[in-house]
Design a protein around this motif. Structure first.
Motif, PDB file in Angstrom:
ATOM      1  N   PHE A  50      42.619  84.236  35.716  1.00  0.00           N
ATOM      2  CA  PHE A  50      43.248  83.632  34.571  1.00  0.00           C
ATOM      3  C   PHE A  50      44.633  84.078  34.588  1.00  0.00           C
ATOM      4  O   PHE A  50      45.423  85.363  34.703  1.00  0.00           O
ATOM      5  CB  PHE A  50      42.053  83.828  33.215  1.00  0.00           C
ATOM      6  N   PHE A  51      45.222  82.761  34.128  1.00  0.00           N
ATOM      7  CA  PHE A  51      47.010  82.921  33.987  1.00  0.00           C
ATOM      8  C   PHE A  51      46.861  84.981  33.154  1.00  0.00           C
ATOM      9  O   PHE A  51      46.984  85.278  32.165  1.00  0.00           O
ATOM     10  CB  PHE A  51      47.694  81.805  33.088  1.00  0.00           C
ATOM     11  N   ASP A  52      47.875  85.423  33.897  1.00  0.00           N
ATOM     12  CA  ASP A  52      48.366  86.818  33.796  1.00  0.00           C
ATOM     13  C   ASP A  52      49.958  87.270  34.823  1.00  0.00           C
ATOM     14  O   ASP A  52      50.219  88.230  35.213  1.00  0.00           O
ATOM     15  CB  ASP A  52      47.281  87.976  34.244  1.00  0.00           C
ATOM     16  N   GLU A  53      50.714  86.109  34.653  1.00  0.00           N
ATOM     17  CA  GLU A  53      51.895  86.229  35.297  1.00  0.00           C
ATOM     18  C   GLU A  53      52.631  86.836  33.755  1.00  0.00           C
ATOM     19  O   GLU A  53      52.293  86.581  32.916  1.00  0.00           O
ATOM     20  CB  GLU A  53      52.577  85.318  35.896  1.00  0.00           C
ATOM     21  N   ALA A  54      54.003  87.459  34.265  1.00  0.00           N
ATOM     22  CA  ALA A  54      55.174  87.615  33.357  1.00  0.00           C
ATOM     23  C   ALA A  54      55.271  86.505  32.679  1.00  0.00           C
ATOM     24  O   ALA A  54      55.867  86.857  31.351  1.00  0.00           O
ATOM     25  CB  ALA A  54      56.142  88.320  33.925  1.00  0.00           C
ATOM     26  N   TRP A  59      60.312  80.956  35.013  1.00  0.00           N
ATOM     27  CA  TRP A  59      61.355  81.681  34.934  1.00  0.00           C
ATOM     28  C   TRP A  59      61.664  82.460  36.277  1.00  0.00           C
ATOM     29  O   TRP A  59      62.528  83.327  35.950  1.00  0.00           O
ATOM     30  CB  TRP A  59      61.172  82.486  33.306  1.00  0.00           C
ATOM     31  N   VAL A  60      60.402  83.379  36.581  1.00  0.00           N
ATOM     32  CA  VAL A  60      59.407  84.336  37.045  1.00  0.00           C
ATOM     33  C   VAL A  60      59.499  83.782  38.375  1.00  0.00           C
ATOM     34  O   VAL A  60      58.006  83.155  37.707  1.00  0.00           O
ATOM     35  CB  VAL A  60      59.457  85.902  36.468  1.00  0.00           C
ATOM     36  N   GLU A  61      58.943  84.366  39.571  1.00  0.00           N
ATOM     37  CA  GLU A  61      58.328  83.777  40.456  1.00  0.00           C
ATOM     38  C   GLU A  61      57.087  84.293  40.493  1.00  0.00           C
ATOM     39  O   GLU A  61      56.860  85.562  40.131  1.00  0.00           O
ATOM     40  CB  GLU A  61      58.733  83.955  41.750  1.00  0.00           C
ATOM     41  N   SER A  62      56.286  84.333  40.482  1.00  0.00           N
ATOM     42  CA  SER A  62      54.514  83.980  40.752  1.00  0.00           C
ATOM     43  C   SER A  62      54.168  85.204  41.536  1.00  0.00           C
ATOM     44  O   SER A  62      54.365  85.292  42.754  1.00  0.00           O
ATOM     45  CB  SER A  62      53.635  83.531  40.636  1.00  0.00           C
ATOM     46  N   GLN A  63      53.161  86.151  41.068  1.00  0.00           N
ATOM     47  CA  GLN A  63      52.993  87.410  41.798  1.00  0.00           C
ATOM     48  C   GLN A  63      51.435  86.937  42.604  1.00  0.00           C
ATOM     49  O   GLN A  63      51.379  87.601  43.871  1.00  0.00           O
ATOM     50  CB  GLN A  63      52.803  88.297  40.839  1.00  0.00           C
ATOM     51  N   ASP A  64      51.056  86.877  41.913  1.00  0.00           N
ATOM     52  CA  ASP A  64      49.305  86.572  42.125  1.00  0.00           C
ATOM     53  C   ASP A  64      48.858  85.539  43.236  1.00  0.00           C
ATOM     54  O   ASP A  64      49.744  84.370  42.982  1.00  0.00           O
ATOM     55  CB  ASP A  64      48.213  86.165  41.004  1.00  0.00           C
ATOM     56  N   PRO A  65      48.714  85.574  44.621  1.00  0.00           N
ATOM     57  CA  PRO A  65      48.814  84.712  45.523  1.00  0.00           C
ATOM     58  C   PRO A  65      48.209  83.715  45.376  1.00  0.00           C
ATOM     59  O   PRO A  65      48.212  82.526  45.597  1.00  0.00           O
ATOM     60  CB  PRO A  65      47.950  85.525  47.201  1.00  0.00           C
ATOM     61  N   ARG A  66      46.773  84.035  44.649  1.00  0.00           N
ATOM     62  CA  ARG A  66      46.286  82.127  43.981  1.00  0.00           C
ATOM     63  C   ARG A  66      46.448  81.466  43.314  1.00  0.00           C
ATOM     64  O   ARG A  66      46.821  80.485  43.592  1.00  0.00           O
ATOM     65  CB  ARG A  66      44.743  83.088  43.387  1.00  0.00           C
ATOM     66  N   ALA A  67      47.947  82.572  42.351  1.00  0.00           N
ATOM     67  CA  ALA A  67      48.660  80.744  41.791  1.00  0.00           C
ATOM     68  C   ALA A  67      49.458  80.351  43.003  1.00  0.00           C
ATOM     69  O   ALA A  67      49.942  79.713  42.247  1.00  0.00           O
ATOM     70  CB  ALA A  67      49.151  81.722  40.462  1.00  0.00           C
ATOM     71  N   LYS A  96      43.463  73.794  31.181  1.00  0.00           N
ATOM     72  CA  LYS A  96      44.556  74.535  30.583  1.00  0.00           C
ATOM     73  C   LYS A  96      45.028  75.920  30.943  1.00  0.00           C
ATOM     74  O   LYS A  96      45.989  75.528  31.311  1.00  0.00           O
ATOM     75  CB  LYS A  96      44.316  75.302  28.344  1.00  0.00           C
ATOM     76  N   ASN A  97      44.008  76.611  32.136  1.00  0.00           N
ATOM     77  CA  ASN A  97      44.716  77.724  32.977  1.00  0.00           C
ATOM     78  C   ASN A  97      45.373  76.925  33.746  1.00  0.00           C
ATOM     79  O   ASN A  97      46.360  77.473  34.259  1.00  0.00           O
ATOM     80  CB  ASN A  97      43.502  78.285  32.988  1.00  0.00           C
ATOM     81  N   ALA A  98      44.285  75.835  34.650  1.00  0.00           N
ATOM     82  CA  ALA A  98      45.535  75.444  35.594  1.00  0.00           C
ATOM     83  C   ALA A  98      46.539  75.139  35.594  1.00  0.00           C
ATOM     84  O   ALA A  98      47.075  74.675  36.112  1.00  0.00           O
ATOM     85  CB  ALA A  98      44.644  74.222  36.529  1.00  0.00           C
TER      86      ALA A  98
END
Length: 194
Positions: A50-54, A59-67, A96-98
């Protein structure tokens, strides 16, 4: 020059989904298209949290490697054709999540759809088009809709007939959608992204 690459994205992830039937038909129709190359992306097979990025990766590079893996996969496509299930007048939560897991990778690429439901998935597709505008995609006017009597003809909720039973009703919209998708995919293929 290679053909534009189009991802066909199945939006429903339920085990008992109807999506497989129209997707198989769509892929059989798109196979060997002279101007576009199609690849199936099933959201059920993507390891997306589930989307949980900053913030959005705009705007901000994603941290979760799956994303990040999802973003890298999307970046390789020149356009998208969504198989859209209508859930409560909208798109699925999985879709929507994707969509939320990426931003730059959707930019300046066309999006088309095959939508289904009692009203032809029209309300879900309208929601998807609104989201696509925000993601800077180019939503196409044309779409393939499976609704009303056609939907209940081929759906397990009705007769569960093969797609060949309604194919004649879909061919015109399929042709128009693929022609429009070809135009926009070629036009935008080399446009700067992000």
């Amino acid at each position: 020059m290679p053909n534009p690459r189009i991802a066909v994205i199945i939006s429903s992830t339920r085990q008992v989904r109807f999506a497989d039937k129209p997707t198989q038909w769509l892929m059989s129709q798109a196979e060997g298209h002279p101007d576009l190359d199609f690849e199936l992306l099933d959201l059920r097979e993507q390891d997306l949290p589930f989307f949980d990025e900053a913030a959005s990766n705009l705007w901000v590079e994603s941290q979760d490697p799956r994303a990040v893996a999802w973003q890298q996969k999307l970046a390789g496509f020149d356009g998208f054709l969504f198989v859209v299930a209508e859930y409560n007048h909208s798109i699925t939560g999985a879709l929507k999540n994707a969509l939320d897991q990426a931003y730059k990778e959707w930019n300046r690429k066309p999006m088309a759809a095959l939508a289904y439901g009692s009203m032809g998935g029209a309300r879900a597709l309208e929601q998807l088009r609104l989201i696509a505008v925000e993601l800077q995609m180019v939503p196409l006017r044309n779409a393939i809709h499976i609704g009303a009597a056609d939907f209940f003809k081929v759906s397990p909720l009705g007769e569960d007939a093969p797609m060949s039973e309604i194919e004649g009703h879909l061919k015109g919209s399929l042709k128009a959608t693929l022609e429009e998708l070809t135009f926009w995919a070629n036009l935008l293929k080399d446009a700067p992204k992000g």
